[in-house]
Design an enzyme around this catalytic site. Structure first.
Site, PDB file in Angstrom:
ATOM      1  N   HIS A 131       8.344 -32.018  18.699  1.00  0.00           N
ATOM      2  CA  HIS A 131       7.040 -32.638  18.471  1.00  0.00           C
ATOM      3  C   HIS A 131       6.688 -33.782  19.423  1.00  0.00           C
ATOM      4  CE1 HIS A 131       3.348 -33.955  16.561  1.00  0.00           C
ATOM      5  NE2 HIS A 131       3.849 -35.154  16.368  1.00  0.00           N
ATOM      6  N   HIS A 135       7.665 -34.386  22.450  1.00  0.00           N
ATOM      7  CA  HIS A 135       7.612 -33.916  23.841  1.00  0.00           C
ATOM      8  C   HIS A 135       8.446 -34.757  24.803  1.00  0.00           C
ATOM      9  CE1 HIS A 135       3.594 -31.475  23.377  1.00  0.00           C
ATOM     10  NE2 HIS A 135       4.408 -31.355  22.336  1.00  0.00           N
ATOM     11  N   ASN A 154       2.985 -28.869  13.454  1.00  0.00           N
ATOM     12  CA  ASN A 154       1.752 -29.342  12.812  1.00  0.00           C
ATOM     13  C   ASN A 154       0.487 -28.678  13.349  1.00  0.00           C
ATOM     14  OD1 ASN A 154       2.416 -31.027  15.188  1.00  0.00           O
ATOM     15  ND2 ASN A 154       0.526 -32.104  14.685  1.00  0.00           N
ATOM     16  N   HIS A 155       0.559 -28.073  14.546  1.00  0.00           N
ATOM     17  CA  HIS A 155      -0.593 -27.353  15.091  1.00  0.00           C
ATOM     18  C   HIS A 155      -0.500 -25.842  14.836  1.00  0.00           C
ATOM     19  CE1 HIS A 155      -2.147 -30.927  16.820  1.00  0.00           C
ATOM     20  NE2 HIS A 155      -1.229 -31.050  17.760  1.00  0.00           N
ATOM     21  N   ASP A 162       8.939 -27.491  22.647  1.00  0.00           N
ATOM     22  CA  ASP A 162       7.483 -27.371  22.700  1.00  0.00           C
ATOM     23  C   ASP A 162       6.884 -26.825  24.000  1.00  0.00           C
ATOM     24  OD1 ASP A 162       6.375 -29.468  20.233  1.00  0.00           O
ATOM     25  OD2 ASP A 162       8.465 -29.569  20.867  1.00  0.00           O
ATOM     26  N   GLU A 193       4.236 -24.029  19.228  1.00  0.00           N
ATOM     27  CA  GLU A 193       3.048 -24.494  18.518  1.00  0.00           C
ATOM     28  C   GLU A 193       1.952 -25.033  19.434  1.00  0.00           C
ATOM     29  OE1 GLU A 193       2.432 -27.811  16.320  1.00  0.00           O
ATOM     30  OE2 GLU A 193       3.225 -29.161  17.817  1.00  0.00           O
ATOM     31  N   ASN A 194       2.272 -25.296  20.701  1.00  0.00           N
ATOM     32  CA  ASN A 194       1.258 -25.768  21.649  1.00  0.00           C
ATOM     33  C   ASN A 194       1.029 -24.770  22.790  1.00  0.00           C
ATOM     34  OD1 ASN A 194       0.793 -28.505  20.535  1.00  0.00           O
ATOM     35  ND2 ASN A 194       2.937 -28.808  21.057  1.00  0.00           N
ATOM     36  N   HIS A 218      10.224 -30.784  12.971  1.00  0.00           N
ATOM     37  CA  HIS A 218       9.068 -31.196  13.770  1.00  0.00           C
ATOM     38  C   HIS A 218       8.626 -32.576  13.288  1.00  0.00           C
ATOM     39  CE1 HIS A 218       6.268 -29.671  16.766  1.00  0.00           C
ATOM     40  NE2 HIS A 218       5.269 -30.218  16.085  1.00  0.00           N
TER      41      HIS A 218
END
Length: 252
Positions: free
Chosen positions: A173, A175, A67-68, A8, A39-40, A148
């Site tokens: 996910h 982190h 999910n983001h 991530d 994704e982040n 994730h």
């Protein structure tokens, strides 16, 4: 095949850490293919065309999401283009983009799958049934799964479920890098969570004061992803021939 996977990437500091360390990591580990969870990447939530290109320019060959994935509206059109990026395969039918991709790596058909767990996350399609469908209808030499997941139990369950059927299952996910990188009984290499790449002196890449205050007061707080500060880069190196996985974490 030797796969380098980076967990991530969070915000500007995460992208900076990629730029600073990814070329050296690729050379040091003689990686044949590099995958990054992005994704982040866009200020801590979602990804944009600019941050997508920035990750590729840093040396990534491919990007997975989570999910983001759709936090930024422009990604809808981006995912429907011929991009080196996938979103979770168990998002509902009709969702923009692909959930898996087969890429050619030195004559080896590498299947890359992105899945999202359901515990404490959106109640989307069952990832266990979706991965069955993907594996049944595709021909490949090597299979890599980015799972994730919010909970360790669902991640571990997926690892055992796919043991002997894919080459690697890596978790993203939370982190927080886990200390369980290992080879499972039937040869699949596994880790519950690879960890994050971003702001080191915070909470999951976010400035710590606001997060602590939310726990203390139980009141809403705006999560702040710093643009400056010390960073960390987390990942794994996977040797599919030797069936080995090794995690690493580099801090500034």
């Amino acid at each position: 095949m030797r796969i380098l996977f980076i967990g991530d990437v969070v915000g500007k500091i995460g992208r900076r850490m990629l730029n600073n360390y990814l070329p050296t990591l690729k050379k040091e580990h003689a990686a044949h293919f590099t995958i990054v969870n992005g994704e982040n990447a866009a200020h801590g939530k979602g990804i944009t065309e600019r941050t997508y290109k920035e990750i590729l320019n840093a040396g990534a060959d491919f990007i997975t999401l989570g999910n983001h994935a759709f936090a930024k509206r422009e990604v809808y059109d981006l995912l429907d283009q011929d991009v080196k990026m996938i979103r979770p395969a168990n998002f509902p039918e009709g969702t923009p983009g692909d959930g898996y991709r087969i890429v050619n790596v030195n004559g080896n058909k590498l299947l890359i799958v992105n899945l999202q767990a359901r515990s404490f996350l959106e109640p989307i399609e069952n990832p266990f049934k979706v991965i069955d469908q993907i594996l049944e209808k595709n021909e490949y030499d090597t299979a890599f799964v980015d799972f994730h997941s919010e909970t360790t139990s669902e991640s571990i369950a997926m690892g055992y479920y796919l043991d002997g059927r894919v080459n690697a299952v890596v978790g993203t996910h939370t982190h927080v890098q886990t200390n369980d990188a290992s080879r499972l009984e039937n040869g699949t290499v596994y880790i519950t969570d690879v960890g994050m790449t971003g702001f080191k002196d915070g909470i999951l890449g976010i400035r710590k004061d606001e997060v602590i205050r939310r726990f203390v007061t139980n009141l809403p707080e705006r999560h702040v992803v710093p643009d400056e500060g010390k960073g960390v880069i987390s990942g794994v190196i996977i040797d599919t021939d030797a069936k080995k996985i090794k995690n690493f974490k580099i801090e500034e």
